[in-house]
Scaffold this active site. Structure first.
Site, PDB file in Angstrom:
ATOM      1  N   SER A 188      43.777  55.695  32.787  1.00  0.00           N
ATOM      2  CA  SER A 188      45.035  55.898  32.062  1.00  0.00           C
ATOM      3  C   SER A 188      46.247  55.603  32.926  1.00  0.00           C
ATOM      4  O   SER A 188      47.351  55.508  32.408  1.00  0.00           O
ATOM      5  CB  SER A 188      45.102  57.311  31.500  1.00  0.00           C
ATOM      6  OG  SER A 188      44.767  58.245  32.477  1.00  0.00           O
ATOM      7  N   HIS A 228      42.305  49.920  28.081  1.00  0.00           N
ATOM      8  CA  HIS A 228      42.742  51.310  27.913  1.00  0.00           C
ATOM      9  C   HIS A 228      42.831  51.681  26.439  1.00  0.00           C
ATOM     10  O   HIS A 228      43.668  51.160  25.701  1.00  0.00           O
ATOM     11  CB  HIS A 228      44.097  51.496  28.616  1.00  0.00           C
ATOM     12  CG  HIS A 228      44.578  52.907  28.618  1.00  0.00           C
ATOM     13  ND1 HIS A 228      45.900  53.252  28.586  1.00  0.00           N
ATOM     14  CD2 HIS A 228      43.891  54.079  28.630  1.00  0.00           C
ATOM     15  CE1 HIS A 228      46.004  54.561  28.590  1.00  0.00           C
ATOM     16  NE2 HIS A 228      44.807  55.082  28.609  1.00  0.00           N
ATOM     17  N   GLU A 263      45.412  48.758  25.423  1.00  0.00           N
ATOM     18  CA  GLU A 263      46.189  48.079  26.468  1.00  0.00           C
ATOM     19  C   GLU A 263      45.209  47.292  27.337  1.00  0.00           C
ATOM     20  O   GLU A 263      44.191  47.840  27.777  1.00  0.00           O
ATOM     21  CB  GLU A 263      46.929  49.103  27.344  1.00  0.00           C
ATOM     22  CG  GLU A 263      48.144  49.731  26.678  1.00  0.00           C
ATOM     23  CD  GLU A 263      48.854  50.756  27.562  1.00  0.00           C
ATOM     24  OE1 GLU A 263      50.087  50.813  27.520  1.00  0.00           O
ATOM     25  OE2 GLU A 263      48.171  51.512  28.290  1.00  0.00           O
ATOM     26  N   ASN A 302      51.586  55.347  28.623  1.00  0.00           N
ATOM     27  CA  ASN A 302      51.683  56.591  29.399  1.00  0.00           C
ATOM     28  C   ASN A 302      52.950  56.676  30.233  1.00  0.00           C
ATOM     29  O   ASN A 302      53.412  57.765  30.547  1.00  0.00           O
ATOM     30  CB  ASN A 302      50.431  56.772  30.265  1.00  0.00           C
ATOM     31  CG  ASN A 302      49.250  57.211  29.416  1.00  0.00           C
ATOM     32  OD1 ASN A 302      49.439  57.768  28.335  1.00  0.00           O
ATOM     33  ND2 ASN A 302      48.053  56.957  29.885  1.00  0.00           N
TER      34      ASN A 302
HETATM   35  N1  CAA Z   1      37.096  60.871  16.189  1.00  0.00           N
HETATM   36  C1  CAA Z   1      36.951  60.097  15.090  1.00  0.00           C
HETATM   37  N2  CAA Z   1      37.790  60.164  14.033  1.00  0.00           N
HETATM   38  C2  CAA Z   1      38.770  61.061  14.084  1.00  0.00           C
HETATM   39  C3  CAA Z   1      38.974  61.907  15.179  1.00  0.00           C
HETATM   40  C4  CAA Z   1      38.074  61.785  16.260  1.00  0.00           C
HETATM   41  N3  CAA Z   1      38.187  62.540  17.366  1.00  0.00           N
HETATM   42  N4  CAA Z   1      40.056  62.707  14.939  1.00  0.00           N
HETATM   43  C5  CAA Z   1      40.503  62.364  13.722  1.00  0.00           C
HETATM   44  N5  CAA Z   1      39.737  61.378  13.215  1.00  0.00           N
HETATM   45  C6  CAA Z   1      39.904  60.700  11.921  1.00  0.00           C
HETATM   46  C7  CAA Z   1      39.609  61.635  10.772  1.00  0.00           C
HETATM   47  O1  CAA Z   1      38.219  61.614  10.436  1.00  0.00           O
HETATM   48  C8  CAA Z   1      40.450  61.020   9.672  1.00  0.00           C
HETATM   49  O2  CAA Z   1      39.785  59.887   9.131  1.00  0.00           O
HETATM   50  P1  CAA Z   1      39.851  59.575   7.565  1.00  0.00           P
HETATM   51  O3  CAA Z   1      41.299  59.359   7.254  1.00  0.00           O
HETATM   52  O4  CAA Z   1      39.002  58.370   7.388  1.00  0.00           O
HETATM   53  O5  CAA Z   1      39.313  60.824   6.954  1.00  0.00           O
HETATM   54  C9  CAA Z   1      41.693  60.496  10.416  1.00  0.00           C
HETATM   55  O6  CAA Z   1      41.301  60.372  11.793  1.00  0.00           O
HETATM   56  C10 CAA Z   1      42.843  61.451  10.336  1.00  0.00           C
HETATM   57  O7  CAA Z   1      42.415  62.699  10.855  1.00  0.00           O
HETATM   58  P2  CAA Z   1      42.778  64.088  10.208  1.00  0.00           P
HETATM   59  O8  CAA Z   1      43.022  63.937   8.723  1.00  0.00           O
HETATM   60  O9  CAA Z   1      41.784  65.116  10.632  1.00  0.00           O
HETATM   61  O10 CAA Z   1      44.083  64.567  10.939  1.00  0.00           O
HETATM   62  P3  CAA Z   1      45.497  63.899  11.066  1.00  0.00           P
HETATM   63  O11 CAA Z   1      45.886  63.083   9.899  1.00  0.00           O
HETATM   64  O12 CAA Z   1      46.350  65.031  11.473  1.00  0.00           O
HETATM   65  O13 CAA Z   1      45.359  62.879  12.297  1.00  0.00           O
HETATM   66  C11 CAA Z   1      45.353  62.329  14.588  1.00  0.00           C
HETATM   67  C12 CAA Z   1      44.811  63.277  13.521  1.00  0.00           C
HETATM   68  C13 CAA Z   1      44.856  60.902  14.309  1.00  0.00           C
HETATM   69  C14 CAA Z   1      44.781  62.811  15.918  1.00  0.00           C
HETATM   70  C15 CAA Z   1      46.930  62.358  14.561  1.00  0.00           C
HETATM   71  O14 CAA Z   1      47.365  63.688  14.679  1.00  0.00           O
HETATM   72  C16 CAA Z   1      47.551  61.554  15.669  1.00  0.00           C
HETATM   73  O15 CAA Z   1      47.683  60.337  15.564  1.00  0.00           O
HETATM   74  N6  CAA Z   1      47.985  62.223  16.750  1.00  0.00           N
HETATM   75  C17 CAA Z   1      48.582  61.567  17.910  1.00  0.00           C
HETATM   76  C18 CAA Z   1      47.478  61.039  18.785  1.00  0.00           C
HETATM   77  C19 CAA Z   1      48.017  60.312  19.994  1.00  0.00           C
HETATM   78  O16 CAA Z   1      49.198  60.214  20.260  1.00  0.00           O
HETATM   79  N7  CAA Z   1      47.063  59.808  20.787  1.00  0.00           N
HETATM   80  C20 CAA Z   1      47.381  59.136  22.015  1.00  0.00           C
HETATM   81  C21 CAA Z   1      47.232  60.102  23.148  1.00  0.00           C
HETATM   82  S1  CAA Z   1      47.611  59.324  24.671  1.00  0.00           S
HETATM   83  C22 CAA Z   1      46.156  58.696  25.184  1.00  0.00           C
HETATM   84  O17 CAA Z   1      45.107  58.870  24.619  1.00  0.00           O
HETATM   85  C23 CAA Z   1      46.237  57.852  26.381  1.00  0.00           C
HETATM   86  C24 CAA Z   1      45.958  58.476  27.654  1.00  0.00           C
HETATM   87  O18 CAA Z   1      45.589  57.743  28.555  1.00  0.00           O
HETATM   88  C25 CAA Z   1      46.243  59.909  27.931  1.00  0.00           C
END
Ligand code: CAA
Length: 291
Positions: free
Chosen positions: A119, A138, A150, A188
């Site tokens: 990351s 990434h 990325e 990030n």
């Molecule tokens: N694995 C697989 N599918 C998942 C999942 C997981 N862990 N979590 C959620 N989903 C799927 C759900 O099954 C659902 O799919 P369907 O629409 O087909 O049913 C969809 O994603 C939406 O999920 P939910 O309805 O449960 O919940 P939500 O609408 O609140 O979305 C979220 C959840 C996608 C996590 C959303 O809150 C989100 O986009 N959050 C921000 C995430 C973000 O910013 N991520 C980047 C982090 S930084 C990083 O990762 C980089 C690093 O190096 C640190």
């Protein structure tokens, strides 16, 4: 295509699922330092698929096909992999040792691409001392859902490898963005200081936890507020990225908030330990300043 994923934690298992749902992928080797860790990653994928089947979002045959492509084991099972994506701990020496062992003792396919899901660490440094170049691939959490990959070239990564990895990302249904090597890359570099700033805002008493998260969700249309997102990513990862940004640039604007460091020292890492800015015990999510 056969793909080896090194590390079966949150990112490794999410990346394994992402590859297994792609038609061009026949086998995914999901590996960890202990068989039980690799099996745990596969069990997590199975649990997620079961939920999707129960909700009618996926049919059982598709779920069975996906899980059937995933083989678990130690890194040694990756002998005929065409691509390795390393998602081990964010510790430079671990990543370097892991690729050296894959190169010297395990992978027999000379065309296998070595990619890291780091990351924020330097791709050039991960690859230093190896005959094979490394590339950054990434993914974002949750990997099966988030559309971005990325793609980061180190100083020794051939342009041809960059193009191949961008193609693979497209085959996975993702959008690749090519990024020059720099601490934190693009996402990030911007996202993690924002989360860190959210923690400063909380520690200065400007608003409570829920207030900060609600403000950023409703004021900026972010799907999660900075504090819940920090818990979701893992506060140890957030701190590690802030420390890399600070170390690489020497710029005080990247200093980690003391509260973040204190929480990590106290093992309040967010979702993965059941408590961070929120308490997740009993399947709940209660801001810790409201308990
Ligand atoms: N694995 C697989 N599918 C998942 C999942 C997981 N862990 N979590 C959620 N989903 C799927 C759900 O099954 C659902 O799919 P369907 O629409 O087909 O049913 C969809 O994603 C939406 O999920 P939910 O309805 O449960 O919940 P939500 O609408 O609140 O979305 C979220 C959840 C996608 C996590 C959303 O809150 C989100 O986009 N959050 C921000 C995430 C973000 O910013 N991520 C980047 C982090 S930084 C990083 O990762 C980089 C690093 O190096 C640190």
């Amino acid at each position: 295509m056969k793909v080896g994923i090194i590390g079966a934690g949150t990112m490794g298992s999410g990346i394994a699922q992402t590859f297994a749902q792609c038609d061009a992928v026949e086998t995914v080797y999901l590996c960890d330092i202990k068989q039980e860790f690799a099996d745990g990653g596969k069990a997590k994928i199975q649990k997620g698929l079961d939920k999707r089947v129960a909700k009618g979002k996926m049919d059982q045959a598709a779920a069975d096909k996906l899980i059937g492509k995933i083989q678990t084991g130690l890194n040694g099972i990756c002998t005929d992999a065409d691509l390795i994506v390393e998602a081990a701990l964010e510790v430079m020496d671990i990543k370097k040792a892991c690729f050296k062992d894959l190169q010297d003792n395990i992978v027999k396919n000379p065309d296998c691409i070595f990619a890291s899901n780091t990351s924020s660490l330097s791709i050039t440094e991960i690859g230093a001392g190896l005959a094979k170049p490394i590339i950054g691939m990434h993914f974002f959490n949750p990997a099966p859902v988030m559309k971005l990959v990325e793609v980061i070239a180190g100083i020794n990564t051939p342009a041809e490898t960059v193009e191949k990895v961008k193609d693979i990302a497209v085959q996975l249904g993702k959008t690749p963005v090519q990024v020059n090597e720099a601490a934190g890359f693009v996402v990030n570099r911007i996202l993690v200081p924002m989360i860190n700033e959210g923690i400063f805002v909380y520690s200065e008493g400007i608003a409570d936890i829920e207030g900060i998260d609600t403000a950023m969700k409703l004021g900026c249309n972010h799907p999660m507020g900075p504090l819940e997102l920090g818990d979701y990513i893992g506060l140890d990862i957030v701190l590690a990225i802030m420390d890399v940004l600070y170390k690489e640039t020497g710029d005080s604007k990247y200093r980690a908030c003391p509260l973040l460091r204190k929480m990590v020292r106290g093992k309040k890492l967010g979702c993965k330990t059941g408590i961070g800015f929120y308490d997740y015990s009993n399947g709940g999510k209660v801001p810790v300043d409201k308990k």
